[in-house]
Design an enzyme around this catalytic site. Structure first.
Site, PDB file in Angstrom:
ATOM      1  N   THR A   1      31.240  55.698  61.502  1.00  0.00           N
ATOM      2  CA  THR A   1      30.272  55.678  62.607  1.00  0.00           C
ATOM      3  C   THR A   1      30.366  54.322  63.300  1.00  0.00           C
ATOM      4  O   THR A   1      29.510  53.466  63.115  1.00  0.00           O
ATOM      5  CB  THR A   1      28.835  55.899  62.093  1.00  0.00           C
ATOM      6  OG1 THR A   1      28.589  54.984  61.000  1.00  0.00           O
ATOM      7  CG2 THR A   1      28.619  57.304  61.594  1.00  0.00           C
TER       8      THR A   1
ATOM      9  N   LEU B   1      30.098  50.963  48.841  1.00  0.00           N
ATOM     10  CA  LEU B   1      31.283  50.240  48.343  1.00  0.00           C
ATOM     11  C   LEU B   1      31.741  49.175  49.336  1.00  0.00           C
ATOM     12  O   LEU B   1      31.514  49.263  50.540  1.00  0.00           O
ATOM     13  CB  LEU B   1      32.416  51.206  48.008  1.00  0.00           C
ATOM     14  CG  LEU B   1      33.113  52.002  49.109  1.00  0.00           C
ATOM     15  CD1 LEU B   1      34.148  51.190  49.861  1.00  0.00           C
ATOM     16  CD2 LEU B   1      33.777  53.219  48.484  1.00  0.00           C
TER      17      LEU B   1
ATOM     18  N   GLU C   1      34.983  46.932  50.833  1.00  0.00           N
ATOM     19  CA  GLU C   1      36.441  46.947  50.967  1.00  0.00           C
ATOM     20  C   GLU C   1      37.039  45.977  49.960  1.00  0.00           C
ATOM     21  O   GLU C   1      36.500  44.888  49.734  1.00  0.00           O
ATOM     22  CB  GLU C   1      36.855  46.526  52.379  1.00  0.00           C
ATOM     23  CG  GLU C   1      36.592  47.603  53.382  1.00  0.00           C
ATOM     24  CD  GLU C   1      37.164  47.270  54.742  1.00  0.00           C
ATOM     25  OE1 GLU C   1      36.571  47.698  55.728  1.00  0.00           O
ATOM     26  OE2 GLU C   1      38.190  46.565  54.797  1.00  0.00           O
TER      27      GLU C   1
ATOM     28  N   LYS D   1      20.682  52.498  53.264  1.00  0.00           N
ATOM     29  CA  LYS D   1      21.970  51.889  53.603  1.00  0.00           C
ATOM     30  C   LYS D   1      21.846  50.810  54.671  1.00  0.00           C
ATOM     31  O   LYS D   1      22.338  49.683  54.494  1.00  0.00           O
ATOM     32  CB  LYS D   1      22.951  52.983  54.058  1.00  0.00           C
ATOM     33  CG  LYS D   1      24.281  52.463  54.556  1.00  0.00           C
ATOM     34  CD  LYS D   1      24.979  51.613  53.506  1.00  0.00           C
ATOM     35  CE  LYS D   1      26.185  50.925  54.059  1.00  0.00           C
ATOM     36  NZ  LYS D   1      27.402  51.667  53.893  1.00  0.00           N
TER      37      LYS D   1
ATOM     38  N   GLY E   1      29.512  29.365  56.209  1.00  0.00           N
ATOM     39  CA  GLY E   1      30.834  29.265  56.839  1.00  0.00           C
ATOM     40  C   GLY E   1      30.860  30.028  58.148  1.00  0.00           C
ATOM     41  O   GLY E   1      29.861  30.081  58.880  1.00  0.00           O
TER      42      GLY E   1
ATOM     43  N   CYS F   1      31.375  46.932  59.207  1.00  0.00           N
ATOM     44  CA  CYS F   1      30.079  47.418  58.696  1.00  0.00           C
ATOM     45  C   CYS F   1      28.903  46.550  59.110  1.00  0.00           C
ATOM     46  O   CYS F   1      28.062  46.973  59.898  1.00  0.00           O
ATOM     47  CB  CYS F   1      30.139  47.539  57.180  1.00  0.00           C
ATOM     48  SG  CYS F   1      31.463  48.637  56.649  1.00  0.00           S
TER      49      CYS F   1
ATOM     50  N   ARG G   1      38.763  44.448  61.899  1.00  0.00           N
ATOM     51  CA  ARG G   1      37.670  44.867  62.778  1.00  0.00           C
ATOM     52  C   ARG G   1      36.623  43.742  62.855  1.00  0.00           C
ATOM     53  O   ARG G   1      36.172  43.247  61.840  1.00  0.00           O
ATOM     54  CB  ARG G   1      37.026  46.157  62.265  1.00  0.00           C
ATOM     55  CG  ARG G   1      37.899  47.375  62.546  1.00  0.00           C
ATOM     56  CD  ARG G   1      37.282  48.638  61.959  1.00  0.00           C
ATOM     57  NE  ARG G   1      37.237  48.571  60.512  1.00  0.00           N
ATOM     58  CZ  ARG G   1      36.558  49.433  59.744  1.00  0.00           C
ATOM     59  NH1 ARG G   1      35.855  50.391  60.308  1.00  0.00           N
ATOM     60  NH2 ARG G   1      36.581  49.318  58.434  1.00  0.00           N
TER      61      ARG G   1
HETATM   62  C1  UGA Z   1      29.778  45.686  53.318  1.00  0.00           C
HETATM   63  C2  UGA Z   1      28.750  45.733  52.158  1.00  0.00           C
HETATM   64  O1  UGA Z   1      28.904  44.586  51.325  1.00  0.00           O
HETATM   65  C3  UGA Z   1      28.946  47.006  51.333  1.00  0.00           C
HETATM   66  O2  UGA Z   1      27.938  47.077  50.319  1.00  0.00           O
HETATM   67  C4  UGA Z   1      28.822  48.211  52.261  1.00  0.00           C
HETATM   68  O3  UGA Z   1      29.029  49.428  51.563  1.00  0.00           O
HETATM   69  C5  UGA Z   1      29.894  48.097  53.355  1.00  0.00           C
HETATM   70  O4  UGA Z   1      29.676  46.877  54.092  1.00  0.00           O
HETATM   71  C6  UGA Z   1      29.738  49.278  54.270  1.00  0.00           C
HETATM   72  O5  UGA Z   1      28.716  49.349  54.980  1.00  0.00           O
HETATM   73  O6  UGA Z   1      30.564  50.199  54.220  1.00  0.00           O
HETATM   74  P1  UGA Z   1      32.362  44.982  53.508  1.00  0.00           P
HETATM   75  O7  UGA Z   1      32.216  45.213  54.980  1.00  0.00           O
HETATM   76  O8  UGA Z   1      33.550  45.500  52.792  1.00  0.00           O
HETATM   77  O9  UGA Z   1      31.066  45.575  52.725  1.00  0.00           O
HETATM   78  O10 UGA Z   1      32.388  43.397  53.343  1.00  0.00           O
HETATM   79  P2  UGA Z   1      31.501  42.285  52.600  1.00  0.00           P
HETATM   80  O11 UGA Z   1      32.105  41.950  51.306  1.00  0.00           O
HETATM   81  O12 UGA Z   1      30.069  42.694  52.610  1.00  0.00           O
HETATM   82  O13 UGA Z   1      31.685  41.053  53.590  1.00  0.00           O
HETATM   83  C7  UGA Z   1      31.238  41.124  54.940  1.00  0.00           C
HETATM   84  C8  UGA Z   1      31.456  39.840  55.671  1.00  0.00           C
HETATM   85  O14 UGA Z   1      30.517  38.859  55.238  1.00  0.00           O
HETATM   86  C9  UGA Z   1      32.839  39.205  55.511  1.00  0.00           C
HETATM   87  O15 UGA Z   1      33.304  38.800  56.785  1.00  0.00           O
HETATM   88  C10 UGA Z   1      32.588  38.002  54.627  1.00  0.00           C
HETATM   89  O16 UGA Z   1      33.495  36.956  54.884  1.00  0.00           O
HETATM   90  C11 UGA Z   1      31.175  37.630  55.015  1.00  0.00           C
HETATM   91  N1  UGA Z   1      30.422  36.885  53.966  1.00  0.00           N
HETATM   92  C12 UGA Z   1      30.126  37.488  52.786  1.00  0.00           C
HETATM   93  C13 UGA Z   1      29.984  35.599  54.220  1.00  0.00           C
HETATM   94  O17 UGA Z   1      30.223  35.026  55.304  1.00  0.00           O
HETATM   95  N2  UGA Z   1      29.257  34.937  53.259  1.00  0.00           N
HETATM   96  C14 UGA Z   1      28.947  35.509  52.062  1.00  0.00           C
HETATM   97  O18 UGA Z   1      28.287  34.864  51.239  1.00  0.00           O
HETATM   98  C15 UGA Z   1      29.402  36.817  51.823  1.00  0.00           C
END
Ligand code: UGA
Length: 374
Positions: free
Chosen positions: A23, A91, A93, A145, A194, A201, A271
């Site tokens: 979506t 979940l 990625e 969610k 950072g 997402c 993305r």
């Molecule tokens: C995120 C959520 O963590 C999942 O639980 C959710 O299922 C998923 O979206 C979704 O909606 O499908 P994801 O997009 O794979 O998962 O990535 P994250 O690990 O959440 O990281 C997202 C962004 O936040 C990255 O750009 C990462 O660099 C950044 N980030 C993460 C920070 O800048 N600081 C942090 O402390 C953690």
């Protein structure tokens, strides 16, 4: 496991169907694009000829399931014998299999005991392994969610807002975050300062949530998410500013080595990648930017053909005036500052992800800068 592109075959085979399509954000709007969800539900419905459970996993605006139920009942030859449930997907990625087999929780948004029983059967091994199950109504499941992703985005922007304060005061947001993390009520996860969040997402989910809340007349309740988005965008601009400052105030003709393209490490997903946003902004400001990423090169090249690309971190750093670390891949953390110092034109580095040890880089003669650190 079998794969098919035939709805008829899938409908004939399945007792429980999971709909997992994307979506994305609509072009020109903050709202979610429900084209794929609508198409999957309505096309499948036309083929369902016996009592079946159709489970939505996609991240949708609250109220979507209620609307889809009406459509599915109209379209299916067995009408209301087809039931809907919502079972949001959490979940990450890079951890997809592990998060699927060992989820923090399963959320079952259902209307009947039968639907709950079907879901419990489908997830039997995961539940037996200890995953907690939370049973809710459909709209609560949809909301869990977006509420979860909004909370995570808010936590990241919170610490990045503190980084802005640190920049104005000479304080160190890295130490601040570590000190906060000792409090269990706050916790250190998703509190890493950072360059901020990107990906397919968090950014689009907070926007779609804000949009949906506005439609429901409760926009004020989540108005703060606009600020969460704003703080996140400012980190990208500030990273560009740091590179400009290190380059002496002007980016024209400055050679920049950009380490990272993916929105996070261990993924080739670009993305809404903060890294590529920074790289293209630097280029538009006149810098000569060369990018390297361990996994996302093909995707980056396809989407940003205007950027230059290199074969390795050392390849792009050769002759660079400024190195900027934009995605915290393990292999970038392990770079030897002495060795890289031999090949750059100027020993200047912006650590956009707080991935490096400033003392080590400074000891090797580098001018080291990071967001929210003196
Ligand atoms: C995120 C959520 O963590 C999942 O639980 C959710 O299922 C998923 O979206 C979704 O909606 O499908 P994801 O997009 O794979 O998962 O990535 P994250 O690990 O959440 O990281 C997202 C962004 O936040 C990255 O750009 C990462 O660099 C950044 N980030 C993460 C920070 O800048 N600081 C942090 O402390 C953690």
């Amino acid at each position: 496991m079998r794969f098919t592109t035939s709805y008829a075959e899938a409908a004939e085979f399945g007792d429980v169907h999971f709909i997992c399509v994307g979506t994305p954000q609509q072009a020109g709007s903050d709202a979610a694009d429900l084209t794929y969800v609508d198409a999957a539900f309505t096309t499948l419905a036309r083929h369902l000829r016996r009592r079946t459970l159709v489970v939505g996993k996609s991240t949708v605006p609250v109220g979507t399931a209620a609307r889809l139920i009406r459509q599915v009942h109209e379209l299916s030859p067995v009408g209301a014998q087809v039931e809907l449930a919502w079972n949001p997907e959490f979940l990450r990625e890079g951890f997809a299999v592990d998060d699927t087999m060992n989820p923090d929780r399963l959320v079952f948004g259902v209307q009947t005991a039968w639907a709950e029983e079907r879901l419990r059967a489908a997830y039997a091994p995961v539940i037996a392994a200890g995953a907690p199950v939370k049973v809710t109504d459909l709209q609560t499941a949809e909301l869990v969610k977006v509420a979860a992703n909004s909370f995570l985005a808010t936590k990241i922007s919170y610490i990045n807002a503190m980084a802005e304060i640190c920049e104005a005061t000479g304080a160190d947001v890295h130490d601040l975050a570590e000190a906060l993390a000792y409090d269990d009520r706050i916790g250190g996860r998703f509190l890493k300062p950072g360059l901020g969040f990107g990906g397919g997402c968090l950014p689009k989910d907070i926007r779609a949530f804000t949009h949906r809340a506005g439609e429901l007349g409760v926009g004020q309740a989540v108005a703060f998410l606009r600020e969460v988005d704003g703080i996140n965008q400012r980190r990208r601009a500030r990273t560009v500013d740091l590179v400009r400052e290190l380059a002496g105030g002007d980016l024209v003709g400055v050679k920049v080595a950009a380490l990272g393209a993916a929105f996070k490490p261990n993924s080739d997903d670009i993305r809404d990648a903060p890294a590529l946003d920074v790289a293209t902004t630097l280029q538009k400001a006149g810098a000569i930017v060369t990018v390297f990423d361990p996994a996302a090169m093909d995707n980056a090249r396809r989407t940003y053909p205007q950027l230059s690309y290199g074969e390795s971190a050392f390849d792009v750093a050769r002759g660079a005036d400024v190195v900027v670390l934009l995605t915290e891949w393990a292999e970038f953390r392990q770079i030897d500052p002495g060795a890289m110092g031999e090949i750059v034109a100027q020993r200047r580095i912006v650590d956009g992800r707080h991935a490096l040890d400033p003392a080590e880089w400074r000891a090797a003669g580098w001018e080291y800068r990071a967001l929210g650190r003196p």
